[in-house]
Design a protein around this motif. Sequence first.
Motif, mmCIF file in Angstrom:
data_model
loop_
_atom_site.group_PDB
_atom_site.id
_atom_site.type_symbol
_atom_site.label_atom_id
_atom_site.label_comp_id
_atom_site.label_asym_id
_atom_site.label_seq_id
_atom_site.Cartn_x
_atom_site.Cartn_y
_atom_site.Cartn_z
ATOM 1 N N UNK A 32 8.703 19.436 -103.654
ATOM 2 C CA UNK A 32 9.785 20.306 -103.081
ATOM 3 C C UNK A 32 11.155 20.012 -103.706
ATOM 4 N N UNK A 33 11.144 19.913 -104.953
ATOM 5 C CA UNK A 33 12.376 19.701 -105.718
ATOM 6 C C UNK A 33 13.190 21.097 -105.785
ATOM 7 N N UNK A 34 14.504 21.115 -105.211
ATOM 8 C CA UNK A 34 14.995 22.486 -104.944
ATOM 9 C C UNK A 34 15.649 23.289 -106.346
ATOM 10 N N UNK A 35 15.371 24.486 -106.092
ATOM 11 C CA UNK A 35 15.923 25.365 -107.289
ATOM 12 C C UNK A 35 17.274 25.703 -107.027
ATOM 13 N N UNK A 36 18.243 24.589 -107.333
ATOM 14 C CA UNK A 36 19.544 24.807 -107.345
ATOM 15 C C UNK A 36 20.082 25.321 -108.581
ATOM 16 N N UNK A 37 21.259 25.653 -108.768
ATOM 17 C CA UNK A 37 21.940 25.991 -109.958
ATOM 18 C C UNK A 37 21.892 25.152 -110.924
ATOM 19 N N UNK A 38 22.298 23.741 -110.565
ATOM 20 C CA UNK A 38 22.045 22.623 -111.376
ATOM 21 C C UNK A 38 22.025 21.497 -110.660
ATOM 22 N N UNK A 39 21.045 20.316 -110.963
ATOM 23 C CA UNK A 39 20.842 19.341 -109.991
ATOM 24 C C UNK A 39 21.917 18.277 -110.291
ATOM 25 N N UNK A 40 23.151 18.139 -109.607
ATOM 26 C CA UNK A 40 24.175 17.420 -109.820
ATOM 27 C C UNK A 40 23.732 16.211 -109.023
ATOM 28 N N UNK A 41 22.933 16.242 -107.784
ATOM 29 C CA UNK A 41 22.686 15.152 -106.999
ATOM 30 C C UNK A 41 21.298 14.584 -107.789
ATOM 31 N N UNK A 42 21.422 13.258 -107.762
ATOM 32 C CA UNK A 42 20.197 12.576 -108.147
ATOM 33 C C UNK A 42 19.344 12.313 -106.926
ATOM 34 N N UNK A 47 17.971 10.469 -101.549
ATOM 35 C CA UNK A 47 17.571 9.355 -100.476
ATOM 36 C C UNK A 47 18.472 8.786 -99.793
ATOM 37 N N UNK A 48 19.823 8.572 -100.181
ATOM 38 C CA UNK A 48 20.611 8.049 -99.642
ATOM 39 C C UNK A 48 21.311 8.984 -98.617
ATOM 40 N N UNK A 49 21.360 10.124 -98.767
ATOM 41 C CA UNK A 49 21.896 11.197 -98.090
ATOM 42 C C UNK A 49 20.699 10.886 -96.632
ATOM 43 N N UNK A 50 19.566 11.121 -96.781
ATOM 44 C CA UNK A 50 18.703 10.844 -95.715
ATOM 45 C C UNK A 50 18.759 9.660 -94.830
ATOM 46 N N UNK A 51 19.247 8.615 -95.260
ATOM 47 C CA UNK A 51 19.719 7.720 -94.400
ATOM 48 C C UNK A 51 20.946 7.504 -93.748
ATOM 49 N N UNK A 52 22.115 8.618 -94.169
ATOM 50 C CA UNK A 52 23.286 8.387 -93.940
ATOM 51 C C UNK A 52 23.422 8.644 -92.454
ATOM 52 N N UNK A 53 24.536 7.781 -91.873
ATOM 53 C CA UNK A 53 24.896 7.721 -90.473
ATOM 54 C C UNK A 53 26.530 7.878 -90.432
ATOM 55 N N UNK A 54 26.854 8.888 -89.747
ATOM 56 C CA UNK A 54 28.582 8.955 -89.658
ATOM 57 C C UNK A 54 29.198 8.021 -88.969
ATOM 58 N N UNK A 55 30.218 7.655 -89.523
ATOM 59 C CA UNK A 55 31.018 6.369 -88.748
ATOM 60 C C UNK A 55 32.608 6.750 -89.264
ATOM 61 N N UNK A 56 33.303 6.949 -88.114
ATOM 62 C CA UNK A 56 34.572 7.096 -88.420
ATOM 63 C C UNK A 56 35.551 6.685 -87.201
ATOM 64 N N UNK A 395 29.865 23.563 -109.221
ATOM 65 C CA UNK A 395 29.489 22.178 -108.699
ATOM 66 C C UNK A 395 29.170 22.340 -107.037
ATOM 67 N N UNK A 396 30.220 22.854 -106.512
ATOM 68 C CA UNK A 396 29.960 22.988 -104.962
ATOM 69 C C UNK A 396 28.742 23.747 -104.598
ATOM 70 N N UNK A 397 28.570 24.982 -105.248
ATOM 71 C CA UNK A 397 27.478 25.905 -104.755
ATOM 72 C C UNK A 397 26.161 25.157 -105.154
ATOM 73 N N UNK A 398 26.131 24.515 -106.370
ATOM 74 C CA UNK A 398 24.853 23.885 -106.649
ATOM 75 C C UNK A 398 24.460 22.445 -105.631
ATOM 76 N N UNK A 399 25.472 21.728 -105.267
ATOM 77 C CA UNK A 399 25.278 20.605 -104.670
ATOM 78 C C UNK A 399 24.890 20.890 -103.190
ATOM 79 N N UNK A 400 25.700 22.041 -102.610
ATOM 80 C CA UNK A 400 25.034 22.577 -101.368
ATOM 81 C C UNK A 400 23.839 23.173 -101.388
ATOM 82 N N UNK A 401 23.450 23.915 -102.352
ATOM 83 C CA UNK A 401 22.131 24.544 -102.421
ATOM 84 C C UNK A 401 20.975 23.503 -102.546
ATOM 85 N N UNK A 402 21.414 22.550 -103.564
ATOM 86 C CA UNK A 402 20.273 21.404 -103.649
ATOM 87 C C UNK A 402 20.063 20.730 -102.307
ATOM 88 N N UNK A 403 21.006 20.219 -101.684
ATOM 89 C CA UNK A 403 21.120 19.451 -100.517
ATOM 90 C C UNK A 403 20.127 20.604 -99.358
#
Length: 450
Positions: A32-42, A47-56, A395-403
């Motif tokens: 399920x590799x996304x078809x973004x404009x360019x894969x800026x996200x490795x 995998x790190x985003x999947x484990x992310x928890x917000x803390x502020x 960059x912004x559109x590609x990253x958002x589209x990818x994720x």
Amino acid sequence: MVIQARGGGSEQGALPALCNSRSGRSDEAPDCSPMALYEYVTQEQLAGFDKYKYSAVDSNPLSVYIMHPFWNFVVKFLPRWLAPNLITFTGFMFLVLNFLMLAFYDFDFSASAAGQSHVPSWVWVTAGIFNFLAYTLDGVDGKQARRTNSSTPLGELFDHGLDSWACIFFVATVYSIFGRGESGVGVATLYYILWVVLFSFILSHWEKYNTGILFLPWGYDISQVTISLVYVVTSVVGVETWYQPVLFHFLYRDLFTFMIIACSFTVTLPMSLYNVLRAQRSNSLKHSSAYEALLPFLSPTLLFLLSTTWVLLSPSNILELQPRVFYLMVGTAFANVTCKLIVCQMSNTRCQALSWPLLLPMAAVVALAVSGLASDEELLLHLWTAAVVVAHVHYGVSVVSFLAAAKVKCLRGYVVVVCDRASYLSSPSAGPAAQRSFWHLRLLAGEAQQ
């Protein structure tokens, strides 16, 4: 106000492994590799985003006791179908509209000077309303996300990414109040003030990169409320009021400069250093070496050196000729560097040492400009600014589209695996736990498709 990320459950934690599955076996999810404009996200960052928890931490009294109750009241009037990211984007566009509106009436920041045709009063009223609306929407987007159970790391990244770009639009619009006349602020002075604001912004994300906690700065809420009021007051009393001294020979422009610099160096910077040092003493600092801890400052510092070299060595004094365009170029380039840091701190990955795709071409452009090889320096600036803006939007559109595509396709792939066994899982013979898992995955698939 940032969007609170949903804590990753067991199903969400399994997504990266499923996304990497390429065997095509019936018991594994498809690639399920996304078809973004360019894969800026490795894949590591994914995998790190999947484990992310917000803390502020937000300890600003203005925010805690006044603005949050106000935002809680406002969010009740928003329809539940209204996407939080749309609220975030709408607030950002109000700041862009302010920038464009003032660019039309005061492109070179001279309209507020004595003897010039001043900006119409209705423009200042509109600017005040738009600025407060942008601030309000930035405060309610996260509340709408939690209200509709749609908080995601992508929402927080989208929010902070736009905030990093909003810095230039906010600063440039405020500058038109005082302008560059005798009673105003010089374009060179404003250039360095802009850099103070930009580094103040990145400090919060540098803190989070090192501590894992986002400490929301006090100066943001105070500045947004104050500036919204100043816009409206200017529409009533006129820009001539700001020509007058506040005390003795201390002008309002001096107060403007002093407040920004003093807030940054006496509040923002000390608090950032304190929070990082406190994390170090408690052994909770994420990066032990000084080099790794300070790595996020490398690219912004080089960007500052390159742009300042252009300002100081420009054959045609480019900052005096095109201050608004130069500020836009610097602010957009800085936003691009900052977004890459935000991706790293949210995915808990190492910050890239240098943003070569941006810094190398800019070094070449600066070399052309200061050497005099470029026959038209203004044209060079306009072309480079356009390139930076297009690259950042890409960059912004590609990253958002990818994720976004990663989440949708991975969830769909995961459900396909379970739905192959639907006849068993949804049948009375299946155990209660298996049935709950099946229906929960169907719910996740429905969320992904929305």
